[in-house]
Design a protein around this motif. Structure first.
Motif, PDB file in Angstrom:
ATOM      1  N   GLU A  47      -0.364 -15.607   0.196  1.00  0.00           N
ATOM      2  CA  GLU A  47      -0.378 -16.240  -0.023  1.00  0.00           C
ATOM      3  C   GLU A  47      -1.675 -16.463  -1.501  1.00  0.00           C
ATOM      4  OE1 GLU A  47      -0.089 -20.437  -0.336  1.00  0.00           O
ATOM      5  OE2 GLU A  47       0.779 -19.245   1.291  1.00  0.00           O
ATOM      6  N   GLY A  48      -1.843 -16.746  -2.531  1.00  0.00           N
ATOM      7  CA  GLY A  48      -2.362 -17.113  -3.280  1.00  0.00           C
ATOM      8  C   GLY A  48      -2.358 -15.637  -4.380  1.00  0.00           C
ATOM      9  N   LYS A  49      -1.322 -14.535  -4.124  1.00  0.00           N
ATOM     10  CA  LYS A  49      -1.515 -13.603  -4.907  1.00  0.00           C
ATOM     11  C   LYS A  49      -0.394 -13.157  -5.150  1.00  0.00           C
ATOM     12  CE  LYS A  49      -6.260 -11.279  -5.044  1.00  0.00           C
ATOM     13  NZ  LYS A  49      -7.209 -10.515  -4.432  1.00  0.00           N
ATOM     14  N   GLN A  50       0.495 -14.175  -5.121  1.00  0.00           N
ATOM     15  CA  GLN A  50       2.757 -13.689  -5.237  1.00  0.00           C
ATOM     16  C   GLN A  50       2.710 -13.167  -6.356  1.00  0.00           C
ATOM     17  OE1 GLN A  50       5.109 -16.350  -3.912  1.00  0.00           O
ATOM     18  NE2 GLN A  50       3.419 -17.490  -2.255  1.00  0.00           N
ATOM     19  N   THR A  51       4.008 -11.981  -6.713  1.00  0.00           N
ATOM     20  CA  THR A  51       4.296 -11.538  -7.595  1.00  0.00           C
ATOM     21  C   THR A  51       5.171 -12.822  -7.571  1.00  0.00           C
ATOM     22  OG1 THR A  51       4.872 -10.230  -6.734  1.00  0.00           O
ATOM     23  CG2 THR A  51       3.115  -9.568  -7.521  1.00  0.00           C
ATOM     24  N   VAL A  52       5.318 -12.437  -9.221  1.00  0.00           N
ATOM     25  CA  VAL A  52       6.661 -13.268  -9.892  1.00  0.00           C
ATOM     26  C   VAL A  52       7.674 -12.606 -10.418  1.00  0.00           C
ATOM     27  CG1 VAL A  52       5.384 -15.903  -9.543  1.00  0.00           C
ATOM     28  CG2 VAL A  52       6.098 -14.344 -12.367  1.00  0.00           C
ATOM     29  N   VAL A  53       9.248 -12.785 -10.232  1.00  0.00           N
ATOM     30  CA  VAL A  53       9.960 -11.712 -10.820  1.00  0.00           C
ATOM     31  C   VAL A  53       9.824 -12.217 -12.743  1.00  0.00           C
ATOM     32  CG1 VAL A  53      12.817 -11.601 -11.680  1.00  0.00           C
ATOM     33  CG2 VAL A  53      11.904 -12.190  -8.991  1.00  0.00           C
ATOM     34  N   SER A  54       9.573 -10.985 -13.044  1.00  0.00           N
ATOM     35  CA  SER A  54       9.814 -10.331 -15.020  1.00  0.00           C
ATOM     36  C   SER A  54      11.351 -10.217 -15.459  1.00  0.00           C
ATOM     37  CB  SER A  54       8.759  -9.080 -15.269  1.00  0.00           C
ATOM     38  OG  SER A  54       9.083  -8.206 -14.455  1.00  0.00           O
ATOM     39  N   GLN A 103     -14.528   0.101   6.052  1.00  0.00           N
ATOM     40  CA  GLN A 103     -13.810  -1.045   6.286  1.00  0.00           C
ATOM     41  C   GLN A 103     -13.018  -0.317   7.766  1.00  0.00           C
ATOM     42  OE1 GLN A 103     -10.764  -1.865   3.163  1.00  0.00           O
ATOM     43  NE2 GLN A 103     -13.030  -1.826   2.708  1.00  0.00           N
ATOM     44  N   VAL A 104     -12.326  -1.307   8.473  1.00  0.00           N
ATOM     45  CA  VAL A 104     -10.946  -1.354   8.973  1.00  0.00           C
ATOM     46  C   VAL A 104      -9.852  -2.314   9.646  1.00  0.00           C
ATOM     47  CG1 VAL A 104     -12.562  -1.881  11.413  1.00  0.00           C
ATOM     48  CG2 VAL A 104     -10.936  -0.216  11.555  1.00  0.00           C
ATOM     49  N   HIS A 105      -9.274  -2.132   9.700  1.00  0.00           N
ATOM     50  CA  HIS A 105      -8.214  -3.391  10.051  1.00  0.00           C
ATOM     51  C   HIS A 105      -8.091  -3.631  11.038  1.00  0.00           C
ATOM     52  CE1 HIS A 105      -8.442  -2.878   5.481  1.00  0.00           C
ATOM     53  NE2 HIS A 105      -8.353  -1.824   5.561  1.00  0.00           N
ATOM     54  N   PRO A 106      -7.756  -4.644  11.796  1.00  0.00           N
ATOM     55  CA  PRO A 106      -6.946  -4.561  12.896  1.00  0.00           C
ATOM     56  C   PRO A 106      -5.924  -5.135  12.781  1.00  0.00           C
ATOM     57  CG  PRO A 106      -7.084  -7.436  11.756  1.00  0.00           C
ATOM     58  CD  PRO A 106      -7.466  -6.151  10.974  1.00  0.00           C
ATOM     59  N   ASP A 107      -4.589  -4.742  14.232  1.00  0.00           N
ATOM     60  CA  ASP A 107      -3.434  -4.211  14.769  1.00  0.00           C
ATOM     61  C   ASP A 107      -3.154  -5.763  14.800  1.00  0.00           C
ATOM     62  OD1 ASP A 107      -4.575  -5.065  16.944  1.00  0.00           O
ATOM     63  OD2 ASP A 107      -3.169  -3.532  18.129  1.00  0.00           O
ATOM     64  N   ASP A 108      -1.937  -6.235  14.924  1.00  0.00           N
ATOM     65  CA  ASP A 108      -1.102  -7.382  15.112  1.00  0.00           C
ATOM     66  C   ASP A 108      -1.566  -8.314  15.912  1.00  0.00           C
ATOM     67  OD1 ASP A 108       0.292  -6.624  12.870  1.00  0.00           O
ATOM     68  OD2 ASP A 108       1.992  -6.628  14.499  1.00  0.00           O
ATOM     69  N   GLY A 119      -1.665  -7.830  11.442  1.00  0.00           N
ATOM     70  CA  GLY A 119      -2.640  -6.817  11.131  1.00  0.00           C
ATOM     71  C   GLY A 119      -2.328  -6.288   9.614  1.00  0.00           C
ATOM     72  N   LYS A 120      -3.231  -5.000  10.300  1.00  0.00           N
ATOM     73  CA  LYS A 120      -2.852  -4.962   8.773  1.00  0.00           C
ATOM     74  C   LYS A 120      -2.705  -3.117   8.659  1.00  0.00           C
ATOM     75  CE  LYS A 120      -4.790  -3.846   4.023  1.00  0.00           C
ATOM     76  NZ  LYS A 120      -6.206  -4.458   3.184  1.00  0.00           N
ATOM     77  N   THR A 121      -1.766  -2.287   8.807  1.00  0.00           N
ATOM     78  CA  THR A 121      -1.363  -0.844   8.926  1.00  0.00           C
ATOM     79  C   THR A 121      -0.972  -0.317   7.368  1.00  0.00           C
ATOM     80  OG1 THR A 121      -1.098  -0.212  11.000  1.00  0.00           O
ATOM     81  CG2 THR A 121       0.133   0.993   9.402  1.00  0.00           C
ATOM     82  N   GLU A 122      -1.173   0.950   6.960  1.00  0.00           N
ATOM     83  CA  GLU A 122      -1.346   1.038   5.546  1.00  0.00           C
ATOM     84  C   GLU A 122      -0.802   2.586   5.283  1.00  0.00           C
ATOM     85  OE1 GLU A 122      -5.061  -1.153   3.610  1.00  0.00           O
ATOM     86  OE2 GLU A 122      -5.978   0.694   3.998  1.00  0.00           O
ATOM     87  N   MET A 123      -0.424   3.032   4.281  1.00  0.00           N
ATOM     88  CA  MET A 123      -0.461   4.829   3.854  1.00  0.00           C
ATOM     89  C   MET A 123      -0.836   4.092   2.296  1.00  0.00           C
ATOM     90  SD  MET A 123       2.190   5.414   1.444  1.00  0.00           S
ATOM     91  CE  MET A 123       2.588   7.104   1.839  1.00  0.00           C
ATOM     92  N   TRP A 124      -1.796   5.496   1.705  1.00  0.00           N
ATOM     93  CA  TRP A 124      -1.616   6.070   0.367  1.00  0.00           C
ATOM     94  C   TRP A 124      -1.353   6.545   0.287  1.00  0.00           C
ATOM     95  CZ3 TRP A 124      -8.204   5.609   1.702  1.00  0.00           C
ATOM     96  CH2 TRP A 124      -8.239   4.853   2.097  1.00  0.00           C
ATOM     97  N   THR A 194       1.744  -6.968   5.027  1.00  0.00           N
ATOM     98  CA  THR A 194       1.162  -8.044   4.354  1.00  0.00           C
ATOM     99  C   THR A 194       0.374  -8.907   4.945  1.00  0.00           C
ATOM    100  OG1 THR A 194       3.542  -9.160   2.643  1.00  0.00           O
ATOM    101  CG2 THR A 194       1.646 -10.857   3.183  1.00  0.00           C
ATOM    102  N   SER A 195      -1.075  -7.970   4.158  1.00  0.00           N
ATOM    103  CA  SER A 195      -2.703  -9.125   5.226  1.00  0.00           C
ATOM    104  C   SER A 195      -3.256  -8.621   3.833  1.00  0.00           C
ATOM    105  CB  SER A 195      -2.024  -8.443   6.375  1.00  0.00           C
ATOM    106  OG  SER A 195      -4.107  -8.326   7.305  1.00  0.00           O
ATOM    107  N   ASP A 196      -4.423  -9.342   4.425  1.00  0.00           N
ATOM    108  CA  ASP A 196      -5.794  -9.176   3.450  1.00  0.00           C
ATOM    109  C   ASP A 196      -6.988  -8.765   5.064  1.00  0.00           C
ATOM    110  OD1 ASP A 196      -6.761  -8.619   1.331  1.00  0.00           O
ATOM    111  OD2 ASP A 196      -7.678  -9.888   0.531  1.00  0.00           O
ATOM    112  N   ALA A 197      -6.577  -8.450   5.504  1.00  0.00           N
ATOM    113  CA  ALA A 197      -7.756  -8.705   6.734  1.00  0.00           C
ATOM    114  C   ALA A 197      -8.450  -7.516   7.348  1.00  0.00           C
ATOM    115  CB  ALA A 197      -6.682  -8.574   8.665  1.00  0.00           C
ATOM    116  N   THR A 198     -10.012  -7.889   6.748  1.00  0.00           N
ATOM    117  CA  THR A 198     -10.612  -6.155   6.170  1.00  0.00           C
ATOM    118  C   THR A 198     -12.048  -6.787   7.239  1.00  0.00           C
ATOM    119  OG1 THR A 198      -9.380  -5.461   3.948  1.00  0.00           O
ATOM    120  CG2 THR A 198     -11.947  -4.788   4.851  1.00  0.00           C
TER     121      THR A 198
END
Length: 325
Positions: A47-54, A103-108, A119-124, A194-198
């Motif tokens: 929300e607020g940072k949605q990407t648009v089709v190009s 930082q740390v992110h919470p689970d669902d 929550g926010k699980t990620e990979m780099w 899709t989360s910004d829970a930090t």
């Protein structure tokens, strides 16, 4: 209704105090008028940072608007049932010129208790790293919450954190609950829920222009942190040319690495999900549906779930991440 096709997106750029210039110099993305760029959100339904089709006739439409219209044709039946009209993954490029906060992110479950959808699980995946560049992943030994709080209070938290020296092509899985930070000189691709829970725990005593340190979220973070230590935090894999190499598979996403010097035909009949390609090096032409789509370094393309077969033609060599649920 016109048929769907491979969708490309216009990134949303974000500046932070630790951002640099590699998103432009290395990946070719123009983040003007910003002077520096910490994050390029290259595919986002947040929300607020949605990407648009190009590209194509859907140009200018936000990703979540398209899910509303095309539903499971776009994202897959199971994905649509589980995540509704918000695109469930967030794909970013991150360029760190300085340490990010620890930082740390919470689970669902924990996030939902605080009124957040998930929550926010990620990979780099490390695209480029300067010599001796480091990141923090987890602890260097198993500790208790009491020990953790003592180190936090005494401002000695860095002593118990696990530092990893990273190189180009390293992959690191960061499940919710794992304390982490990214050090200077690293450019990476991030795949996440899709989360910004930090929850920020430590910010290296940095002060803003008003002389204030950034807010910390110690109480919230304590409930989220996994205090265990692990022997290996990096993903062990062997790159193989012209094959699909598994990097991370978790309930929220699967990420594979593909490097091609010859055409490849992929069959996605069994996965019931959209597929995302994140182009890291080179360029390729992909064909599904009527017209071919060209994808170059620094670009992302979303293959709608309705397509079972995708043909990929590399321009000499191409390296990209393949992501789906």
């Amino acid at each position: 209704m016109n048929e769907l096709y491979p969708l490309k997106f216009k990134p949303v750029f974000d500046d932070r105090i630790w951002g640099g210039e590699k998103i432009r110099t290395h990946l070719g993305l123009d983040f003007a008028p910003l002077n520096r760029c910490a994050e390029a959100w290259i595919l986002s339904g947040y929300e607020g940072k949605q990407t648009v089709v190009s590209n194509g006739f859907l140009e200018g439409n936000e990703i979540n608007e398209l899910i509303e219209i095309y539903m499971d044709d776009l994202v897959g039946e199971k994905v649509y049932e589980n995540t509704g009209e918000t695109f469930p993954l967030l794909v970013k490029f991150i360029d760190s010129r300085d340490w990010l906060s620890v930082q740390v992110h919470p689970d669902d479950e924990l996030a939902q208790k605080s009124g957040m959808p998930n929550g926010k699980t990620e990979m780099w995946y490390v695209i480029d790293a300067e010599e001796n560049a480091q990141l923090i992943a987890g602890f260097n030994r198993k500790i208790t919450q009491k020990q953790f709080l003592e180190h936090l209070h005494n401002k000695t938290l860095p002593e118990i954190l696990n530092y990893e020296t990273v190189r180009k092509d390293d992959a690191i899985f960061m499940p919710a609950g794992r304390i982490h930070s990214l050090g200077p000189g690293v450019l990476l691709a991030e795949i996440q829920q899709t989360s910004d829970a930090t929850y920020r725990l430590f910010d290296w005593h940095r002060k803003d222009s008003q002389g204030k340190e950034r807010e910390l979220h110690t109480e919230l973070a304590l409930a989220a942190i996994d205090f265990d230590a692990f022997s290996d935090y990096k993903t062990n894999y062997k790159p193989r040319l012209n094959e699909t190499v598994d990097l991370v598979s978790c309930p929220y996403f699967t990420t594979n690495l593909i490097e091609l010097a010859q055409p490849l035909r992929k069959n996605y009949e069994e996965i019931d999900s959209f597929v995302v390609y994140v182009c890291l090096e080179g360029a390729m032409r992909i064909k599904c549906g009527d017209s071919p789509t060209t994808v170059a370094k620094g670009e992302v393309v979303l293959i709608p779930a309705m397509f079972d077969v995708v043909e990929i033609y590399p321009d000499v060599n191409v390296k990209f991440l393949e992501v789906y649920i």
